[in-house]
Design a protein around this motif. Structure first.
Motif, PDB file in Angstrom:
ATOM      1  N   LEU A 131      -6.116  45.345   5.641  1.00 27.45           N
ATOM      2  CA  LEU A 131      -7.466  45.058   5.673  1.00 27.45           C
ATOM      3  C   LEU A 131      -8.177  45.538   4.528  1.00 27.45           C
ATOM      4  CD1 LEU A 131      -7.989  46.873   9.253  1.00 27.45           C
ATOM      5  CD2 LEU A 131      -8.804  44.541   8.718  1.00 27.45           C
ATOM      6  N   HIS A 132      -7.890  46.602   4.036  1.00 26.79           N
ATOM      7  CA  HIS A 132      -8.384  47.177   2.578  1.00 26.79           C
ATOM      8  C   HIS A 132      -8.466  46.144   1.283  1.00 26.79           C
ATOM      9  CE1 HIS A 132     -10.370  50.098  -0.009  1.00 26.79           C
ATOM     10  NE2 HIS A 132      -9.328  49.931  -0.962  1.00 26.79           N
ATOM     11  N   TRP A 133      -7.266  45.768   1.270  1.00 26.52           N
ATOM     12  CA  TRP A 133      -7.006  44.742  -0.079  1.00 26.52           C
ATOM     13  C   TRP A 133      -6.949  43.270   0.502  1.00 26.52           C
ATOM     14  CZ3 TRP A 133      -3.839  49.623  -0.126  1.00 26.52           C
ATOM     15  CH2 TRP A 133      -4.439  50.340  -1.271  1.00 26.52           C
ATOM     16  N   HIS A 134      -7.129  43.084   1.759  1.00 23.10           N
ATOM     17  CA  HIS A 134      -7.147  41.564   2.089  1.00 23.10           C
ATOM     18  C   HIS A 134      -5.927  40.974   1.894  1.00 23.10           C
ATOM     19  CE1 HIS A 134     -11.556  42.156   2.818  1.00 23.10           C
ATOM     20  NE2 HIS A 134     -11.610  42.480   1.663  1.00 23.10           N
ATOM     21  N   TRP A 135      -4.913  41.506   2.170  1.00 24.77           N
ATOM     22  CA  TRP A 135      -3.510  40.792   2.237  1.00 24.77           C
ATOM     23  C   TRP A 135      -3.423  39.730   3.541  1.00 24.77           C
ATOM     24  CZ3 TRP A 135      -0.443  46.029   1.928  1.00 24.77           C
ATOM     25  CH2 TRP A 135      -0.542  46.439   0.402  1.00 24.77           C
ATOM     26  N   ASN A 136      -3.011  38.767   3.157  1.00 24.41           N
ATOM     27  CA  ASN A 136      -2.733  37.650   3.950  1.00 24.41           C
ATOM     28  C   ASN A 136      -1.407  36.846   3.954  1.00 24.41           C
ATOM     29  OD1 ASN A 136      -5.598  37.207   5.618  1.00 24.41           O
ATOM     30  ND2 ASN A 136      -6.136  37.449   3.394  1.00 24.41           N
ATOM     31  N   LEU A 137      -0.856  36.416   5.060  1.00 26.32           N
ATOM     32  CA  LEU A 137       0.331  35.425   5.077  1.00 26.32           C
ATOM     33  C   LEU A 137      -0.407  34.105   4.445  1.00 26.32           C
ATOM     34  CD1 LEU A 137       2.136  36.504   8.359  1.00 26.32           C
ATOM     35  CD2 LEU A 137       2.655  37.178   6.004  1.00 26.32           C
ATOM     36  N   PRO A 138       0.732  33.437   3.966  1.00 24.70           N
ATOM     37  CA  PRO A 138       0.336  32.122   3.369  1.00 24.70           C
ATOM     38  C   PRO A 138      -0.364  31.098   4.358  1.00 24.70           C
ATOM     39  CG  PRO A 138       2.396  32.711   2.533  1.00 24.70           C
ATOM     40  CD  PRO A 138       2.032  33.619   3.898  1.00 24.70           C
ATOM     41  N   ARG A 139      -1.273  30.457   3.901  1.00 21.13           N
ATOM     42  CA  ARG A 139      -2.024  29.400   4.655  1.00 21.13           C
ATOM     43  C   ARG A 139      -1.738  27.966   4.019  1.00 21.13           C
ATOM     44  NH1 ARG A 139      -7.660  31.976   6.680  1.00 21.13           N
ATOM     45  NH2 ARG A 139      -7.000  33.975   7.205  1.00 21.13           N
ATOM     46  N   PHE A 140      -1.665  26.924   4.796  1.00 24.45           N
ATOM     47  CA  PHE A 140      -1.428  25.845   4.278  1.00 24.45           C
ATOM     48  C   PHE A 140      -2.528  24.650   4.615  1.00 24.45           C
ATOM     49  CE2 PHE A 140       2.305  27.983   5.591  1.00 24.45           C
ATOM     50  CZ  PHE A 140       3.080  27.856   4.416  1.00 24.45           C
ATOM     51  N   GLY A 141      -3.033  24.170   3.459  1.00 27.49           N
ATOM     52  CA  GLY A 141      -4.114  23.086   3.569  1.00 27.49           C
ATOM     53  C   GLY A 141      -5.304  23.644   3.732  1.00 27.49           C
ATOM     54  N   ARG A 142      -6.436  22.923   3.812  1.00 27.36           N
ATOM     55  CA  ARG A 142      -7.766  23.247   4.249  1.00 27.36           C
ATOM     56  C   ARG A 142      -8.309  22.910   5.611  1.00 27.36           C
ATOM     57  NH1 ARG A 142     -11.107  21.481  -1.352  1.00 27.36           N
ATOM     58  NH2 ARG A 142      -9.620  22.589  -2.806  1.00 27.36           N
ATOM     59  N   PRO A 143      -8.882  23.843   6.037  1.00 30.39           N
ATOM     60  CA  PRO A 143      -9.379  23.494   7.234  1.00 30.39           C
ATOM     61  C   PRO A 143     -10.179  22.341   7.419  1.00 30.39           C
ATOM     62  CG  PRO A 143     -10.666  25.369   6.732  1.00 30.39           C
ATOM     63  CD  PRO A 143      -9.554  25.084   5.397  1.00 30.39           C
ATOM     64  N   ARG A 144      -9.943  21.507   8.514  1.00 31.25           N
ATOM     65  CA  ARG A 144     -10.758  20.051   8.720  1.00 31.25           C
ATOM     66  C   ARG A 144     -12.022  20.560   9.346  1.00 31.25           C
ATOM     67  NH1 ARG A 144      -7.118  16.532  12.298  1.00 31.25           N
ATOM     68  NH2 ARG A 144      -7.101  18.677  13.586  1.00 31.25           N
ATOM     69  N   ASP A 145     -12.827  19.701   8.838  1.00 35.63           N
ATOM     70  CA  ASP A 145     -14.287  19.741   9.440  1.00 35.63           C
ATOM     71  C   ASP A 145     -14.352  18.835  10.620  1.00 35.63           C
ATOM     72  OD1 ASP A 145     -15.351  21.087   7.251  1.00 35.63           O
ATOM     73  OD2 ASP A 145     -15.787  19.187   6.169  1.00 35.63           O
ATOM     74  N   GLU A 146     -14.875  19.582  11.536  1.00 33.91           N
ATOM     75  CA  GLU A 146     -15.025  18.656  13.020  1.00 33.91           C
ATOM     76  C   GLU A 146     -15.898  17.851  13.094  1.00 33.91           C
ATOM     77  OE1 GLU A 146     -12.297  18.937  15.345  1.00 33.91           O
ATOM     78  OE2 GLU A 146     -11.362  20.543  14.143  1.00 33.91           O
TER      79      GLU A 146
END
Length: 208
Positions: free
Chosen positions: A193-208
């Motif tokens: 939470l403090h350092w904003h660690w995230n697991l990898p994400r793939f691609g960009r979110p699509r615009d609905e």
């Protein structure tokens, strides 16, 4: 301290922490008194009920033991009364989530082992115990669960449960096998939470 008493206290402490998390989220959504109490209880006991059904501990403790309902109600009422102070905490919902996460991951893994299940089952059910209530809360509040999108959450619970199982297999003293995994899980979640660690994400979110 008696080992069973220690784990019972851990379970009730996790119930209290998650109930505060649920009540705070419900209060932010402007739910009425019943709505706040319901979300607090579901957040606090949902994961444990799912775990107990999986291991055959029926009726689930969250339904049959009055202490869980009472703990959740007290936590919810305290949150309502002290809401201005709770809101002053940094990330209040996630802070209490992190506390409950470690407590429930360890207790869930321990209970699965007590019921005779192997290490793999214990680790997975420890994670389910920790994240199940939070996921139910987010579904009921119509938002994407933080388990699926933000920072390290379920992975922290999985790591805490795994360390707890390792401690029990290596016969660590009950205090070490309990509190070390709890602190490790909480520390990993809080650091993410403090350092904003995230697991990898793939691609960009699509615009609905």
């Amino acid at each position: 301290m008696n080992e069973q008493l220690l784990f019972n206290l851990v379970d009730l402490a996790g119930t209290f922490a998650f109930a505060i998390s649920g009540a705070t989220a419900a209060r932010r959504c402007n739910l009425d008194l019943f709505g706040i109490l319901a979300i607090a209880y579901i957040t606090a006991c949902g994961g444990g009920i799912a775990r107990d059904l999986c291991i055959g501990a029926v009726p689930p403790a969250g339904l049959s033991d009055w202490r869980y309902l009472l703990t959740a109600v007290i936590a919810a009422l305290l949150t309502i009364v002290a809401y201005p102070w709770v809101e002053r905490l940094t990330y209040p919902v996630r802070l209490f989530d992190a506390m409950g996460l470690g407590l429930f991951a360890v207790y869930g893994a321990h209970k699965a082992l007590v019921f005779g299940h192997n290490a793999e089952v214990a680790i997975l059910l420890g994670m389910i115990t920790a994240v199940g209530g939070g996921m139910a809360r987010d579904v009921l509040l119509a938002r994407v669960s933080i388990v699926l999108q933000q920072e390290i959450y379920a992975l922290a619970a999985l790591a805490g449960a795994a360390l707890a199982v390792l401690g029990e297999y290596l016969h660590w003293p009950a205090v070490w096998a309990t509190w070390l995994p709890i602190l490790f899980c909480f520390g990993l979640r809080f650091a993410s939470l403090h350092w904003h660690w995230n697991l990898p994400r793939f691609g960009r979110p699509r615009d609905e």
